[in-house]
Design a protein around this motif. Structure first.
Motif: not given
Length: 226
Positions: A9-10, A13-14, A17, A65-66, A90-91, A175, A178, A194
């Protein structure tokens, strides 16, 4: 410190969130505190719009993954995941559905908020551009849609608890920093960085969109005291 871990997780993105979490909490709190807090409620709404614009763009050009294309899948993939046939770095397919649903609900919430009114001391910046009847309908949607958001939040928290204590996956920790354990992340699935330089450009674009949105709004009614 994160030996035997790989970056998934870059940072942008974190940050999105956790800033969205704060935005939802802030919007809910200021809405419940009374009329004098409505200017802050509106600011949280504008901030939410900026976050959403950022996430949509980042979902198209961000790291692996974003990007929506890497995790938005159809019902077949969801069924295969439930049967244990899919491993996602990722998700996972279920989580991806939750992400898309939440983004849609938040977009509806932020958009309808622009047209909302309490018929007393508050109107959204774009309420004067629609009829009274349409403004009332959008206000109603704004209210009950937040109940849907709360329901999805509860479902999301329940899933986190399940994955943490049953499947032993530390989703919250991932999260935050990362990274995920290298045994769960093949080297070719990890992201090298990232892409912060790109994120700064997207942040500027998102900020510019919010600035334009506010300055393009019609003048507020003279009877409304902001």
């Amino acid at each position: 410190m994160l030996k035997d871990f790989r970056l998934v997780w870059d940072l942008p993105t974190r940050l999105f969130h956790w800033l969205m979490v704060l935005s939802i909490i802030g919007s809910y709190t200021t809405a419940k505190l009374g009329t004098e807090w409505m200017p802050w409620h509106m600011r949280f709404g504008y901030f939410m719009i900026g976050l959403l614009v950022f996430r949509v763009i980042w979902g198209l050009i961000g790291p692996r993954h974003a990007r929506f294309v890497t995790f938005v899948r159809g019902p077949t993939s969801i069924l295969a995941y439930l049967k244990g046939g899919i491993h996602s770095v990722g998700h996972n397919p279920m989580g991806a559905g939750m992400v898309v649903l939440m983004l849609i609900l938040l977009a509806v919430q932020a958009t309808t908020g622009l047209f909302s009114t309490d018929d007393i001391a508050f109107v959204g910046p774009y309420n004067p551009s629609v009829s009274h009847e349409l403004g009332e309908k959008l206000t109603g949607i704004h209210h009950w849609n937040f109940n849907l958001i709360l329901a999805v939040v509860v479902l999301h928290l329940s899933a986190i608890i399940f994955y943490t204590f049953v499947k032993k996956e530390r989703l919250v920790a991932a999260m935050i920093h990362g990274h995920k354990p290298s045994e769960l992340v093949p080297a070719h699935e990890a992201i090298p960085s990232s892409q912060l330089w790109k994120a700064l450009i997207v942040i500027a674009v998102a900020g510019g969109c919010v600035y334009w949105l506010l300055h393009a709004a019609p003048p507020p009614p003279a009877s409304i005291d902001y």
